[in-house]
Design a protein around this motif. Structure first.
Motif, PDB file in Angstrom:
ATOM      1  N   GLN A   1       0.258  -1.098   0.226  1.00 10.72           N
ATOM      2  CA  GLN A   1      -0.268   0.161  -0.262  1.00 10.72           C
ATOM      3  C   GLN A   1       1.000   1.014  -0.503  1.00 10.72           C
ATOM      4  OE1 GLN A   1      -3.707   0.921   0.784  1.00 10.72           O
ATOM      5  NE2 GLN A   1      -3.758  -0.874  -0.275  1.00 10.72           N
ATOM      6  N   PRO A   2      -0.045   2.354  -0.413  1.00  8.78           N
ATOM      7  CA  PRO A   2       0.963   3.180   0.204  1.00  8.78           C
ATOM      8  C   PRO A   2       1.284   4.000   1.731  1.00  8.78           C
ATOM      9  CG  PRO A   2      -0.696   3.857  -1.975  1.00  8.78           C
ATOM     10  CD  PRO A   2      -0.620   2.734  -1.108  1.00  8.78           C
ATOM     11  N   PRO A   3       2.004   4.469   1.680  1.00  4.84           N
ATOM     12  CA  PRO A   3       2.373   4.960   3.327  1.00  4.84           C
ATOM     13  C   PRO A   3       1.996   5.286   4.075  1.00  4.84           C
ATOM     14  CG  PRO A   3       4.177   6.068   1.475  1.00  4.84           C
ATOM     15  CD  PRO A   3       3.688   5.057   1.095  1.00  4.84           C
ATOM     16  N   GLY A   4       0.498   6.977   3.053  1.00  7.85           N
ATOM     17  CA  GLY A   4       0.373   7.231   3.829  1.00  7.85           C
ATOM     18  C   GLY A   4       0.533   8.659   4.326  1.00  7.85           C
ATOM     19  N   ALA A   5      -0.083   9.206   5.585  1.00  8.30           N
ATOM     20  CA  ALA A   5       0.490  10.029   5.684  1.00  8.30           C
ATOM     21  C   ALA A   5       1.776  10.496   6.364  1.00  8.30           C
ATOM     22  CB  ALA A   5       0.010  11.173   6.712  1.00  8.30           C
ATOM     23  N   PRO A   6       3.009  11.142   6.151  1.00  9.43           N
ATOM     24  CA  PRO A   6       4.029  10.732   6.899  1.00  9.43           C
ATOM     25  C   PRO A   6       4.095  11.302   8.266  1.00  9.43           C
ATOM     26  CG  PRO A   6       4.429  11.887   4.707  1.00  9.43           C
ATOM     27  CD  PRO A   6       2.558  12.002   5.013  1.00  9.43           C
TER      28      PRO A   6
END
Length: 452
Positions: free
Chosen positions: A98-103
């Motif tokens: 999945q994309p990493p999301g909110a850093p």
């Protein structure tokens, strides 16, 4: 081979298994098209190298082509033949993430594996690069004493819905055909208690648009008789559930039948539910999660607060995700949802529904010899008898496997636990549990080959 032999081998092999998992996590193999796909290529190369090192003599990175000419992300197929008359086992996992999301929500860098306590953190550490390493680890532990034929299929686009999975199955059917299929993409009941996943909800999603105006108008001049599209969308979405929180779309199937109890305090802790929130729906909690439909708004397009002006929003769009119970036909569920949305158009607003992804549910509650073998392996590895669980999420490609390989038995296992936070920030895998998963798969393969 005895359980003690394989336990010792697994313990000795595990430091290298963990090190290789960390190397995989460092590859940001996000399969979403908005990310650099060269990392998915690099991930496939890394997985292929691991399988060659694990003694698989036939390893190839492959793609599939769709009817309209599109090319898939890379997958890895590896094969090792077994003795004459031995069964063939297909081991499935996926190397994309999945994309990493909110850093800012990560406590550490998402693609830098970090050990905190007993857990290794990083995107893909659990879902599903740990599944890759479970297969690799079992192959290393057994070495030349497998006793079965083994095929490994490491997919590269599961996290975008496996859009070319059927194309893979058709193209490589002869190489993927097996007697037993082990899917390492689910989870266990909790730390210390293994599980066999025997049901999965299916999936239907769609985009719905609510339009009330051809263009935005002044909210002071026309507000009152004309409601904004966001308010109307809220009223439409509110019709999807009754006052108890159960899904209100007529005709959908569901069941209260479950084999285990899911205490409310555990669910609240597992899902980080805020104090004061009353859980929605009726019936046993496990049934609400595994064997009843659920509908969520997973995205909405409306004017942002920062860009707001004194105008009535003419249009609002939302994406809905509906999980359907085992036994529900996705096409029928889609029709029922679309009919509900158009029939409940608030104040006669124009409602347009665009269909999206559909996925079959999975139900394998019937007891079989191979399931009993898997439960034996779990019991040996954990020292605790496993439970049969359902999963509220979906793995739509399992239905494709069942359709194209109807004689194969599918065992759905995994490495995740309620604290793994797959798809969320701070994803992690419990290393002690991963070691047990490797041992359990080693025992399963050894028993299927008559070696344990």
């Amino acid at each position: 081979m005895t359980t003690d032999d394989l336990t010792r081998r697994t313990r000795d092999a595990f430091p290298a298994i963990r090190a290789d998992l960390e190397k995989l996590v460092r590859i940001p193999s996000v399969s979403s098209s908005s990310f650099d796909q060269t990392h998915v290529d690099a991930s496939a190369e890394a997985v292929a190298a691991l399988l060659r090192d694990a003694g698989m003599p036939e390893v190839e990175i492959v793609t599939a082509t769709t009817a309209d000419g599109a090319t898939s992300r890379p997958a890895v197929i590896a094969h090792r033949p077994g003795p004459d008359g031995a069964p063939t086992v297909l081991l499935y996992a996926h190397h994309d993430v999945q994309p990493p999301g909110a850093p800012e929500l990560w406590e550490t860098e998402p693609f830098e594996p970090t050990l905190r306590g007993d857990r290794l953190y990083g995107r893909g550490a659990a879902d599903d690069k740990a599944g890759i390493m479970a297969h690799v680890g079992a192959l290393r532990v057994l070495g030349d004493e497998l006793g079965v034929g083994v095929t490994v299929f490491a997919e590269g686009e599961e996290e975008i819905g496996s859009p070319t999975f059927r194309d893979f199955l058709r193209t490589y059917a002869d190489r993927l055909r097996a007697d037993v299929i082990v899917v390492a993409d689910s989870g266990n009941w909790k730390i210390g208690v293994p599980a066999l996943t025997t049901s999965l909800r299916g999936l239907v999603d769609c985009e719905v648009e609510v339009r009330v105006l051809d263009h935005a108008v002044h909210s002071g001049m026309f507000g009152g008789p004309v409601l904004d599209a966001v308010t109307l969308m809220a009223r439409l979405v509110a019709t999807l559930h009754d006052d108890q929180g159960d899904v209100a779309v007529r005709g959908l199937v569901g069941s209260d039948a479950t084999d285990v109890d899911y205490p409310e305090e555990d669910l609240r802790a597992d899902a980080s539910v805020v104090d004061g929130y009353r859980l929605a729906g009726t019936g046993p909690l496990a049934a609400r999660l595994w064997r009843k439909p659920a509908i969520s708004v997973i995205g909405i397009d409306a004017t942002s607060v920062a860009a707001a002006s004194n105008t009535i929003a003419p249009v609002c769009r939302a994406k809905l995700s509906m999980r359907i119970a085992p036994g529900q036909d996705p096409g029928e569920a889609e029709r029922l949802l679309h009919e509900h949305l158009t029939a409940h158009a608030p104040f006669g607003a124009a409602v347009t529904v665009t269909p999206g992804e559909r996925g079959q549910a999975f139900d394998a509650t019937e007891d079989t010899p191979h399931m009993r073998t898997a439960r034996w392996a779990f019991t040996q590895a954990w020292g605790t008898e496993p439970v049969d669980i359902g999963v509220g999420g979906s793995i739509p490609f399992i239905a494709d496997l069942k359709e194209l390989f109807p004689d194969a038995e599918i065992l759905v296992t995994g490495v995740e636990d309620p604290d793994s936070r797959a798809h969320s920030e701070n994803e992690s895998v419990h290393l002690g549990e991963l070691e047990k998963v490797v041992l359990a798969e080693s025992l399963l393969l050894a028993r299927l080959g008559g070696r344990a």
